[in-house]
Design a protein around this motif. Structure first.
Motif, PDB file in Angstrom:
ATOM      1  N   PRO A 251      23.560  26.714  18.599  1.00 27.56           N
ATOM      2  CA  PRO A 251      23.691  26.635  20.061  1.00 27.56           C
ATOM      3  C   PRO A 251      25.026  27.184  20.543  1.00 27.56           C
ATOM      4  O   PRO A 251      26.035  27.139  19.837  1.00 27.56           O
ATOM      5  N   ALA A 252      25.010  27.741  21.752  1.00 32.87           N
ATOM      6  CA  ALA A 252      26.223  28.288  22.353  1.00 32.87           C
ATOM      7  C   ALA A 252      27.226  27.173  22.625  1.00 32.87           C
ATOM      8  O   ALA A 252      26.861  26.077  23.082  1.00 32.87           O
ATOM      9  N   GLU A 258      24.917  31.890  21.863  1.00 29.94           N
ATOM     10  CA  GLU A 258      23.944  31.375  20.898  1.00 29.94           C
ATOM     11  C   GLU A 258      23.713  32.416  19.800  1.00 29.94           C
ATOM     12  O   GLU A 258      23.563  33.607  20.071  1.00 29.94           O
ATOM     13  N   SER A 343      17.982  21.762  22.516  1.00 32.62           N
ATOM     14  CA  SER A 343      18.050  23.177  22.856  1.00 32.62           C
ATOM     15  C   SER A 343      18.860  23.307  24.137  1.00 32.62           C
ATOM     16  O   SER A 343      18.320  23.174  25.234  1.00 32.62           O
TER      17      SER A 343
END
Length: 374
Positions: A251-252, A258, A343
């Motif tokens: 994940p970013a 990302e 997410s």
């Protein structure tokens, strides 16, 4: 007599004030119509909340959305370089470093000069090259005279064949010595230039000006930072579920976007100390990363398994288990859910909701208090 009248008047005034206050508490003067009834309704049943009551509680809802990629789990990992990303730069001859052109940590391009080494061996190969060139010239001149004598019938034709063989030997000696000097980057003065075999970063450097360098040593190590891998620790519960080819994502976080990739390999045995399995994954693209950084990796199922996603702020805990507050025809009800992963700012659920179900995303604490009261 006057004192008694004053006492009675005071008691009467206090009674009127008390009655007025009680009337206000019961929903009389000073409140909008139905406000007292609203408070009573809220304390009786959370399922009977009106739109006005929901606004006063700050309750907002969103619909659950379909999610085709359901995470298998989230595991810790460390960013590493693949084995082929590191290249050692060795000296072709023993010698001494007379000049350095880079510093440790510097980015270099392929073919860029790293250091200059002075050695005696290039002088020897240069001298041998000169002798081989002289022998080649002599052999070619002798062959020309022999061919003329053969044409005149003075000598046999076999002599010409011998001279042609001598020319081939001399040419081989010239080519071999020239190749050695060319590959070593050596000059006629005996200086050898060490160059970067690939673009990357000078990760290790043991060379010092004036210091010796051996043909068996590697004074420089270049890291090609265009490719990265992930060393992941899979918990025991994921043993047998993770397979090569599965999609992964980091994940970013902050300035890092990302990252995506896929599983390369999975270990076959549990570490007895950590009760985990080591797996490796490849990161796609050339992200600006640093080897050794710790990240969290989301592993996705290798087949499409539908699920739903809700904003993470909709999640709450009841009796130690994940729940959401589902909007029903009568109000709200707690619904147990199974969390598959995260997410971004959304939580992926594999069980408990279906797409379109509306859940509370604000006013959750107030709703839980009302539900607990029921």
């Amino acid at each position: 007599m006057d004192r008694a009248k004053i006492l009675y008047a005071t008691l009467a005034a206090l009674a009127i004030v008390a009655a007025f206050a009680g009337y206000r508490l019961l929903g009389g003067w000073g409140q909008p119509d139905g406000a007292g009834q609203e408070t009573a309704d809220m304390s009786v049943a959370a399922g009977a909340l009106s739109a006005q009551q929901l606004r006063r509680l700050g309750v907002q809802t969103v619909a659950a959305e379909a999610a085709m990629d359901v995470p298998l789990g989230t595991v810790p990992a460390a960013i590493t370089l693949p084995p082929e990303a590191q290249v050692a730069v060795t000296a072709p001859f023993d010698g001494a470093i007379v000049r350095l052109h880079v510093i440790q940590g510097q980015q270099v391009s392929a073919g860029q000069a790293l250091a200059t080494v002075r050695s005696r061996e290039p002088l020897q190969y240069g001298a041998e090259l000169a002798r081989a060139q002289a022998r080649l010239g002599l052999a070619e001149a002798s062959a020309a005279r022999t061919r003329q004598l053969v044409q005149e019938g003075i000598v046999a034709g076999a002599r010409a064949d011998e001279m042609n063989a001598a020319i081939r030997v001399a040419r081989t000696d010239v080519a071999e010595n020239a190749r050695i000097l060319r590959q070593a980057g050596a000059s006629a003065s005996g200086e050898v230039t060490l160059r970067a075999p690939t673009a990357g970063r000078v990760a290790a450097m043991t060379a010092q000006v004036g210091g010796p360098v051996m043909a068996t040593s590697a004074p420089f190590v270049i890291e090609n930072s265009s490719a990265f891998t992930l060393d992941m620790q899979l918990p025991e519960r994921l043993a047998g579920q993770v397979r090569p080819g599965m999609r992964i994502a980091v994940p970013a976080t902050g300035a890092m976007p990302e990252l995506t990739g896929s599983i390369l390999s999975v270990g076959s045995s549990l570490d007895p100390a950590t009760r985990s399995i080591i797996a490796k994954a490849r990161i796609d693209g050339t992200p600006p990363l640093v080897a050794g950084k710790s990240v969290m990796v989301v592993i996705y199922h290798d087949s499409a398994q539908p699920g739903v996603s809700v904003p993470s702020r909709a999640m709450t805990t009841i009796d130690g288990k994940p729940h959401v507050l589902l909007q029903t025809g009568k109000g709200f009800a707690p619904r147990a859910v199974t969390v598959a992963g995260q997410s971004g700012d959304r939580t992926i659920l594999s069980d408990g909701l279906k797409p379109g179900d509306k859940v509370a995303v604000s006013g959750i604490s107030e709703l839980k208090m009302l539900l607990a009261g029921n």
